[in-house]
Design a protein around this motif. Structure first.
Motif, PDB file in Angstrom:
ATOM      1  N   ASN A  39      37.905  37.791  38.977  1.00 48.56           N
ATOM      2  CA  ASN A  39      37.775  38.814  40.026  1.00 48.56           C
ATOM      3  C   ASN A  39      38.851  39.713  39.901  1.00 48.56           C
ATOM      4  O   ASN A  39      40.189  39.693  39.716  1.00 48.56           O
ATOM      5  CB  ASN A  39      37.960  38.138  41.581  1.00 48.56           C
ATOM      6  CG  ASN A  39      36.978  37.293  42.056  1.00 48.56           C
ATOM      7  OD1 ASN A  39      35.819  37.831  41.932  1.00 48.56           O
ATOM      8  ND2 ASN A  39      37.168  36.121  42.121  1.00 48.56           N
ATOM      9  N   TYR A  64      40.429  42.796  42.052  1.00 46.50           N
ATOM     10  CA  TYR A  64      40.581  43.525  43.200  1.00 46.50           C
ATOM     11  C   TYR A  64      41.117  45.044  42.819  1.00 46.50           C
ATOM     12  O   TYR A  64      42.574  44.672  42.393  1.00 46.50           O
ATOM     13  CB  TYR A  64      41.297  42.907  44.379  1.00 46.50           C
ATOM     14  CG  TYR A  64      40.627  41.393  44.634  1.00 46.50           C
ATOM     15  CD1 TYR A  64      39.649  41.308  45.574  1.00 46.50           C
ATOM     16  CD2 TYR A  64      40.877  40.509  43.762  1.00 46.50           C
ATOM     17  CE1 TYR A  64      39.258  39.963  45.862  1.00 46.50           C
ATOM     18  CE2 TYR A  64      40.443  39.222  43.926  1.00 46.50           C
ATOM     19  CZ  TYR A  64      39.589  38.882  44.851  1.00 46.50           C
ATOM     20  OH  TYR A  64      38.820  37.657  45.130  1.00 46.50           O
ATOM     21  N   ASN A 122      36.883  39.669  49.274  1.00 47.01           N
ATOM     22  CA  ASN A 122      36.052  38.475  48.954  1.00 47.01           C
ATOM     23  C   ASN A 122      35.761  38.064  50.190  1.00 47.01           C
ATOM     24  O   ASN A 122      36.552  37.416  50.847  1.00 47.01           O
ATOM     25  CB  ASN A 122      36.695  37.604  47.929  1.00 47.01           C
ATOM     26  CG  ASN A 122      35.787  36.798  47.194  1.00 47.01           C
ATOM     27  OD1 ASN A 122      34.725  36.319  47.677  1.00 47.01           O
ATOM     28  ND2 ASN A 122      36.126  36.417  46.155  1.00 47.01           N
ATOM     29  N   HIS A 160      33.529  32.520  52.225  1.00 49.29           N
ATOM     30  CA  HIS A 160      32.362  31.478  51.650  1.00 49.29           C
ATOM     31  C   HIS A 160      33.139  30.166  51.182  1.00 49.29           C
ATOM     32  O   HIS A 160      34.575  30.205  51.397  1.00 49.29           O
ATOM     33  CB  HIS A 160      31.971  32.314  50.477  1.00 49.29           C
ATOM     34  CG  HIS A 160      33.253  32.422  49.436  1.00 49.29           C
ATOM     35  ND1 HIS A 160      34.235  33.567  49.193  1.00 49.29           N
ATOM     36  CD2 HIS A 160      33.488  31.423  48.294  1.00 49.29           C
ATOM     37  CE1 HIS A 160      35.112  33.218  48.444  1.00 49.29           C
ATOM     38  NE2 HIS A 160      34.784  32.141  47.710  1.00 49.29           N
ATOM     39  N   ASP A 220      33.238  27.530  47.761  1.00 49.76           N
ATOM     40  CA  ASP A 220      32.710  27.115  46.437  1.00 49.76           C
ATOM     41  C   ASP A 220      31.988  25.727  46.506  1.00 49.76           C
ATOM     42  O   ASP A 220      32.482  24.882  46.045  1.00 49.76           O
ATOM     43  CB  ASP A 220      33.917  27.431  45.689  1.00 49.76           C
ATOM     44  CG  ASP A 220      34.206  28.913  45.697  1.00 49.76           C
ATOM     45  OD1 ASP A 220      33.552  29.877  45.366  1.00 49.76           O
ATOM     46  OD2 ASP A 220      35.609  28.944  45.816  1.00 49.76           O
ATOM     47  N   HIS A 255      37.039  30.167  52.757  1.00 50.69           N
ATOM     48  CA  HIS A 255      38.150  30.891  52.377  1.00 50.69           C
ATOM     49  C   HIS A 255      37.797  32.527  52.181  1.00 50.69           C
ATOM     50  O   HIS A 255      36.546  32.674  52.212  1.00 50.69           O
ATOM     51  CB  HIS A 255      38.992  30.409  51.095  1.00 50.69           C
ATOM     52  CG  HIS A 255      38.068  30.049  49.984  1.00 50.69           C
ATOM     53  ND1 HIS A 255      37.391  29.067  49.717  1.00 50.69           N
ATOM     54  CD2 HIS A 255      37.757  30.905  48.972  1.00 50.69           C
ATOM     55  CE1 HIS A 255      36.813  29.002  48.553  1.00 50.69           C
ATOM     56  NE2 HIS A 255      36.846  30.459  48.075  1.00 50.69           N
ATOM     57  N   ILE A 258      39.233  36.647  50.924  1.00 46.63           N
ATOM     58  CA  ILE A 258      40.702  37.527  50.673  1.00 46.63           C
ATOM     59  C   ILE A 258      40.036  38.643  51.453  1.00 46.63           C
ATOM     60  O   ILE A 258      39.215  39.492  51.106  1.00 46.63           O
ATOM     61  CB  ILE A 258      40.525  37.730  49.247  1.00 46.63           C
ATOM     62  CG1 ILE A 258      40.712  36.752  48.234  1.00 46.63           C
ATOM     63  CG2 ILE A 258      41.654  39.030  48.824  1.00 46.63           C
ATOM     64  CD1 ILE A 258      42.231  36.428  48.070  1.00 46.63           C
ATOM     65  N   ARG A 265      44.732  43.567  41.713  1.00 49.83           N
ATOM     66  CA  ARG A 265      45.079  41.900  41.349  1.00 49.83           C
ATOM     67  C   ARG A 265      43.992  41.381  40.867  1.00 49.83           C
ATOM     68  O   ARG A 265      42.885  41.772  40.890  1.00 49.83           O
ATOM     69  CB  ARG A 265      45.172  41.481  42.998  1.00 49.83           C
ATOM     70  CG  ARG A 265      45.067  40.044  42.858  1.00 49.83           C
ATOM     71  CD  ARG A 265      45.239  39.329  44.347  1.00 49.83           C
ATOM     72  NE  ARG A 265      45.180  37.928  44.462  1.00 49.83           N
ATOM     73  CZ  ARG A 265      44.260  37.229  44.459  1.00 49.83           C
ATOM     74  NH1 ARG A 265      43.067  37.799  44.786  1.00 49.83           N
ATOM     75  NH2 ARG A 265      44.236  35.902  44.476  1.00 49.83           N
ATOM     76  N   ASN A 290      42.407  37.691  39.913  1.00 47.85           N
ATOM     77  CA  ASN A 290      42.277  36.224  40.294  1.00 47.85           C
ATOM     78  C   ASN A 290      41.435  35.492  39.317  1.00 47.85           C
ATOM     79  O   ASN A 290      40.055  35.998  38.819  1.00 47.85           O
ATOM     80  CB  ASN A 290      41.877  35.990  41.587  1.00 47.85           C
ATOM     81  CG  ASN A 290      41.611  34.727  41.906  1.00 47.85           C
ATOM     82  OD1 ASN A 290      40.277  34.058  41.880  1.00 47.85           O
ATOM     83  ND2 ASN A 290      42.579  33.840  42.076  1.00 47.85           N
ATOM     84  N   ARG A 327      36.638  26.396  36.795  1.00 52.08           N
ATOM     85  CA  ARG A 327      35.865  25.319  37.653  1.00 52.08           C
ATOM     86  C   ARG A 327      35.144  24.602  36.523  1.00 52.08           C
ATOM     87  O   ARG A 327      35.103  25.008  35.284  1.00 52.08           O
ATOM     88  CB  ARG A 327      34.763  26.233  38.120  1.00 52.08           C
ATOM     89  CG  ARG A 327      35.359  27.259  39.192  1.00 52.08           C
ATOM     90  CD  ARG A 327      33.972  28.351  39.252  1.00 52.08           C
ATOM     91  NE  ARG A 327      34.901  29.167  40.276  1.00 52.08           N
ATOM     92  CZ  ARG A 327      34.541  29.747  41.485  1.00 52.08           C
ATOM     93  NH1 ARG A 327      33.431  28.968  42.163  1.00 52.08           N
ATOM     94  NH2 ARG A 327      35.136  30.467  42.157  1.00 52.08           N
TER      95      ARG A 327
END
Ligand SMILES: O=C(O)CCC(=O)C(=O)O
Ligand SMILES: [Fe+2]
Length: 203
Positions: free
Chosen positions: A112, A114, A121, A124, A126, A182, A184, A194, A196, A200
């Motif tokens: 991501n 930003y 974000n 949600h 995951d 969670h 952002i 930023r 991120n 996964r």
């Protein structure tokens, strides 16, 4: 130099959260390495802005994203299906470092960007089925610090937040995705970007 203070920057911090397992390493990568990786990733990743559809309404995602992996498995969320590009040399370097900490062989990395505090974000978890049960998600941050909020799905009194620093690693595992959301959030105070990366296992 205060060596104790310096050392404490690298000690993992376990977040105080019921029904979750979240560990934070404030300075997982050195300042110099983090500066270098931020620059390289900003320039070389195939950033794109997808449209997402939520509750029947379509709008541009409020950030740029990219997906890399060592298999061809697509990843679908919020009505988007992403197809991975092969890992770059720099992504493989980061992946190897965090695998030494997590003891997991990650297949994929969702990135991501930003661009400023207006990128965000939304709430949600995951918990897509291709991630399997109790997924381990390793989240690396570079660039501007942003707040990361957690809220428990059932017990509305349970909340947690952490400022994700340049070069940090946040590991979410166990029941974290099953029991917590969670986000952002947007912030007017931040005008710098930023990046991120969430590593996964996508089956
Ligand atoms: O930007 C972050 O720290 C979180 C990203 C995230 O939650 C996600 O990509 O699923
Ligand atoms: Fe997430």
């Amino acid at each position: 130099m205060n060596l104790d203070l310096f050392d404490s920057q690298n000690k993992p911090i376990t977040l105080d959260m019921d029904d979750a397992d979240v560990v934070y390493f404030p300075s997982f990568f050195s300042r110099a390495k983090s500066d270098e990786l931020f620059e390289i990733l900003q320039k070389t990743i195939a950033w794109r802005q997808d449209n997402i559809t939520v509750f029947g309404k379509t709008y541009p995602q409020p950030r740029l994203t990219a997906l890399y992996g060592n298999n061809n498995n697509p990843y679908s969320y919020s009505n988007i299906t992403m197809h991975p590009d092969p890992f770059t040399k720099n992504l493989l370097f980061i992946k190897k470092k965090i695998e030494e900490e997590c003891n997991v062989n990650f297949t994929s990395c969702l990135l991501n960007l930003y661009r400023d505090g207006q990128d965000s974000n939304g709430w949600h978890a995951d918990n897509e089925k291709e991630l399997g049960e109790n997924p381990v998600i390793a989240s690396v941050s570079f660039g501007e610090e942003r707040w990361f909020h957690f809220k428990h799905k059932i017990n509305k009194d349970l909340k947690q937040k952490i400022l994700l620093q340049h070069g940090s690693l946040l590991i979410m595992q166990g029941k974290t995705q099953e029991c917590w959301l969670h986000q952002i959030p947007k912030t007017k105070k931040i005008t710098d970007p930023r990046i991120n990366l969430t590593f996964r296992v996508i089956r």
